[in-house]
Design an enzyme around this catalytic site. Structure first.
Site, PDB file in Angstrom:
ATOM      1  N   ASP A 332       0.854  -1.185   0.000  1.00  0.00           N
ATOM      2  CA  ASP A 332       0.000   0.000   0.000  1.00  0.00           C
ATOM      3  C   ASP A 332       0.896   1.243   0.000  1.00  0.00           C
ATOM      4  O   ASP A 332       2.121   1.155   0.108  1.00  0.00           O
ATOM      5  CB  ASP A 332      -0.938  -0.022   1.211  1.00  0.00           C
ATOM      6  CG  ASP A 332      -2.251   0.707   0.955  1.00  0.00           C
ATOM      7  OD1 ASP A 332      -2.263   1.613   0.095  1.00  0.00           O
ATOM      8  OD2 ASP A 332      -3.249   0.389   1.604  1.00  0.00           O
ATOM      9  N   GLU A 529     -10.000   6.893   5.034  1.00  0.00           N
ATOM     10  CA  GLU A 529      -8.951   6.294   5.869  1.00  0.00           C
ATOM     11  C   GLU A 529      -8.990   6.851   7.291  1.00  0.00           C
ATOM     12  O   GLU A 529     -10.053   7.108   7.856  1.00  0.00           O
ATOM     13  CB  GLU A 529      -7.587   6.461   5.191  1.00  0.00           C
ATOM     14  CG  GLU A 529      -7.537   5.763   3.842  1.00  0.00           C
ATOM     15  CD  GLU A 529      -6.141   5.601   3.286  1.00  0.00           C
ATOM     16  OE1 GLU A 529      -5.216   5.275   4.038  1.00  0.00           O
ATOM     17  OE2 GLU A 529      -5.985   5.779   2.068  1.00  0.00           O
TER      18      GLU A 529
END
Length: 852
Positions: A332, A529
């Site tokens: 990621d 997020e």
């Protein structure tokens, strides 16, 4: 919650140790799609997955031939994935990148309104540049298409996953992902970083809406169909209508303690297998070719894998060996930099663990140089590099990229109709919306109704679509940014006729008695997020979004029914709002087709409500803490009314614990008080101040400017998580975080807490600089931190800790703190501040700054 998952054909086969390992392949079906099973026997160990995408044996010979002729630099180039904003097409030729990505809010030419042709021109340029390399291996482009091709102006945006989970319809998931693949083809990308398969266990997590359900049965069936849809039901190779799909994030991102993004998952391996692994069994069985590794750690009393980006057991032991995954693993965004001993530009641990493609958005040049050196020194075995490149080439061959024409000449390229799937999205909205209360069967309304529409989200497509829409956070968008979208208000107007609909956002200067009904559209505002983490704050929306309750108070109890439509990314404690509503609908984050909500609110040719909760709805403002028994939900998983049902909600308790779930009053705080974590943490807001204006709020884009001081976003720990503050030296200035009212933080004094923040000093302070906290100015306390800042290494991240007792000793009234963090100076100074928090017990840490 039931420990159960979608059953697939599962058989036991002997593994290399001679013991029998469960093999999972194709699921049982219902209506032609994967069935959401009632239950599944508990797995004892990680299963082996029988993927439907077998590839072609001829590919392996071709891979060996290509690999044999590659240099080390060419191999490392294939493993390197930069962000499009940091490279040119010439860089693709020079460094031989195997792939590129665009982050959320990154568009061709930095143009939010880039056309499909603009996207295709960029894709062609990268593809042609890769064909100019010695190896001529085509580059592939990955994109976060998580609810449609949500980065692209004018594209239909589907409901986020939490809504799709409420539809309980795996066939719908296949259809949406087929449509998403077409959208991606229209703009020239090859690879979708989707679907998210987190089985979310704590709704405080800011990515809750990215998970289909808290129940792994849904996630497993949906994972199978999402991959089939994206990859065009691939068996030997991905067809012209498909793109490469990604199962993410492996593993346990939905189970972190306290719902903390990128935090610690403390689950046992048994629970990892039976809860958090289930979506991957479905996705890999359908042939997912890539798996993205998760930011979280996996640590408990038995397991100490730490950040799974550096875990060889997770990446190689579980995924590649036990589960038999033969595709590629991708990291990621700068995830390698969080592994102990690594940086964003160097992480042999992650590569040795099993990572095949490393997402290094900006530090790619240093990463390539470091990795080549690490292979040459033997720190990374060449065999591991060859394995990574083998997997990359295998996926590219199975995706047909070697013999595909340039992106602009492929199927669906540039097609406007490929971007638009309005009817499918509208259907998805209708299936997702969940009716929780319907007193006197007020819904559906007559088509002859005259209605008053109120609420901040009624005419706000940005709120409807949420995070990961055009921009990373989904912020900064207006209705004009969605030329093909429909707000909920517009849907109601189009259904009833504009003359029969009055809109008053804040419900001022209107009398509900003049209407047949009131429709209030309220809820969360966009986030993505960790910015969306609740942390220790309350789940009570009346505290987090008080203006919504004010709006409802103006229209409820006035003699006309009030229908409340909640737009948001998770189930919240909304007893006050539900009490003020005759009907209550959870619309989740419905995307660009607000008409789908109008279809349900007003009688018409469409079927009525069918959505069922895929997450339980909280009955209390504060979730259970670790070790406490689970709290009884207000509405259980699977609850949802049909049109002809009224439910039996009754008058709900409106008890409020206040703005925080721990740490206040005269007790002892046990959890961190987050003040700024990537963005402001409510109720705190960030400001700059100087004689020009001592209270200028910093905007949602992280920017504010005055003559003496200015702020922009920067990176300290993760992407755009910091306030880079520059004092120009022309006069005094301060950056600070403040709430509208004082908060009782005596619990942090009792817990010997410290005020902590992460900082990168770019230029040391030239004049006296203080850190202070205020109890409603002029009640305050400050410490001279000039030398402390001067002692920090320039250009490197540091963590500063100051004991709360230092401020209390100087007169800070801990019972009434409204400004928990402030930095002031009168000279030149530049620093990036991130992750500001009050941490219990940290006042005793050996590295706290001395009070003197």
């Amino acid at each position: 919650m039931t420990l159960a998952a979608s059953a697939t054909a599962a058989v036991a086969a002997p593994d290399e140790r001679g013991s029998k390992q469960t093999v999972i392949g194709q699921p049982r079906t219902e209506h032609g799609c994967a069935r959401i099973e009632r239950s599944l026997p508990e797995l004892k160990d990680w299963p082996r997955i029988d993927s439907q995408l077998k590839g072609d044996r001829k590919y392996e010979a071709k891979i060996r031939e290509i690999l044999k002729g590659m240099t080390l630099a060419e191999k490392v180039g294939q493993m390197t994935q930069p962000e499009i904003g940091t490279i040119t097409a010439q860089d693709v030729t020079t460094y031989g990148f195997g792939s590129v990505l665009n982050g959320g809010g990154s568009w061709p030419n930095a143009d939010k309104k880039a056309t499909p042709q603009d996207w295709l021109a960029k894709a062609d340029a990268y593809w042609e540049a890769s064909k100019q390399t010695r190896t001529k291996i085509p580059v592939i482009w990955g994109i976060d298409a998580v609810h449609g091709n949500n980065n692209v102006y004018g594209a239909t945006v589907f409901p986020h996953n939490i809504g799709l989970g409420a539809a309980h319809d795996p066939c719908l998931i296949r259809d949406i992902n087929e449509a998403t693949a077409e959208q991606i083809r229209a703009t020239g990308q090859d690879w979708a970083f989707s679907p998210t398969l987190a089985v979310v266990q704590d709704d405080r997590w800011g990515r809750t809406y990215e998970g289909f359900s808290e129940d792994p049965r849904i996630t497993r069936a949906y994972g199978f169909e999402a991959i089939k849809g994206l990859q065009d039901n691939a068996k030997k190779r991905i067809g012209e209508d498909g793109v490469i799909a990604t199962a993410k994030h492996f593993i346990g991102d939905g189970g972190t303690t306290g719902g903390k993004d990128q935090g610690v998952n403390a689950y046992s391996e048994k629970d990892m297998i039976n809860i958090h692994g289930q979506g991957y069994y479905g996705a890999l069985a359908a042939g997912a070719q890539t798996v993205m590794i998760s930011f979280n750690s996996w640590t408990n009393d038995v397991i100490n894998e730490g950040k799974v980006h550096g875990s060889k057991y997770v990446q190689t032991g579980i995924l590649k060996e036990k589960m038999g995954f033969d595709g590629l693993l991708v990291s990621d965004w700068n995830g390698i930099g969080q592994v102990t001993g690594c940086t964003n530009a160097s992480c042999p641990q992650a590569i040795n663990a099993g990572m095949d493609i490393i997402m290094v958005p900006g530090d790619w040049k240093a990463f390539i140089a470091n990795t080549i050196t690490q292979v040459e020194s033997g720190q990374i075995p060449l065999q591991r590099i060859d394995d990574a490149v083998t997997r990359i080439l295998r996926v590219k061959l199975r995706a047909g990229t070697f013999d595909a024409p340039k992106p602009s000449q492929r199927e669906h390229a540039g097609e406007q109709e490929a971007l638009l799937h309005k009817e499918l999205a509208r259907k998805a909205v209708r299936e997702s919306a969940t009716l929780l209360k319907n007193n006197d069967r007020v819904l559906p309304l007559s088509k002859r109704s005259k209605v008053l529409v109120v609420g901040k989200s009624a005419d706000n497509i940005g709120n409807q679509t949420g995070g990961w829409t055009l921009s990373w956070q989904g912020t900064g968008n207006t209705n004009a940014d969605f030329p093909n979208g429909t707000s909920i208000l517009k849907g109601i107007q189009d259904t009833l006729g504009a003359a029969n609909v009055t809109f008053a956002e804040t419900a001022d200067n209107v009398d509900p008695k003049n209407f047949d009904a009131v429709i209030a559209v309220i809820g969360e505002t966009p986030y993505a997020e960790g910015v969306g983490d609740i942390g220790k704050r309350t789940f009570e929306t009346a505290r987090l979004y008080p203006k919504d309750l004010e709006t409802l108070d103006k229209v409820s109890g006035k003699g006309k029914p009030v229908i409340t439509v909640y737009v948001g990314g998770r189930a919240m404690y909304m007893n006050k709002e539900i009490n003020r509503s005759d009907a209550f609908v959870a619309a989740w984050l419905p995307g660009t087709e607000g008409q789908g909500i109008a279809d349900l609110l007003i009688k018409g040719r469409h079927n009525g409500f069918s959505g069922k909760l895929s997450y339980s709805w909280p009955g209390e403002a504060c979730p259970a803490l670790p070790g406490e028994p689970a709290k009884t939900p207000l509405f259980k998983f699977g609850y949802g009314l049909r049109d002809w049902q009224t439910g039996n909600v009754g008058k709900l308790d409106e008890t409020s614990p206040g703005g925080f779930c721990s740490g206040g009053g005269g007790g002892t705080a046990t959890e961190d008080l987050e003040v700024f974590n990537r963005t402001d943490v409510a109720p705190y807001k960030s400001y700059i101040g100087s004689p020009e204006n001592w209270g200028l709020e910093i905007g949602p884009d992280g920017q504010a400017s005055q003559a003496n001081i200015n702020v922009v976003q920067s990176d300290v720990n993760v992407q755009q998580d910091a306030l880079k503050t520059t004092w120009t030296g022309t006069g005094p200035g301060q950056v600070y975080l403040q709430s509208p009212t004082g908060t009782d933080l005596r619990g942090y004094g009792n817990a010997n807490a410290a005020i902590e923040f992460d900082v990168i000093v770019h230029q040391a302070p030239a004049a006296r600089t203080v850190i202070s906290a205020h109890c409603n100015y002029p009640c305050m306390a400050e410490l001279d931190a000039t030398q402390a800042f001067r002692n920090l290494p320039v250009g490197q991240k540091s963590t500063v800790k100051v004991a709360v007792s230092c401020f209390a000793d100087k007169g800070l009234d801990l019972e009434n703190v409204n400004t928990p963090f402030l930095v002031y100076t009168e000279g030149t100074f530049q620093a990036s501040f991130a992750n500001v928090r009050w941490v219990p017990k940290a006042g005793a840490d050996p590295d706290v700054i001395s009070c003197t």
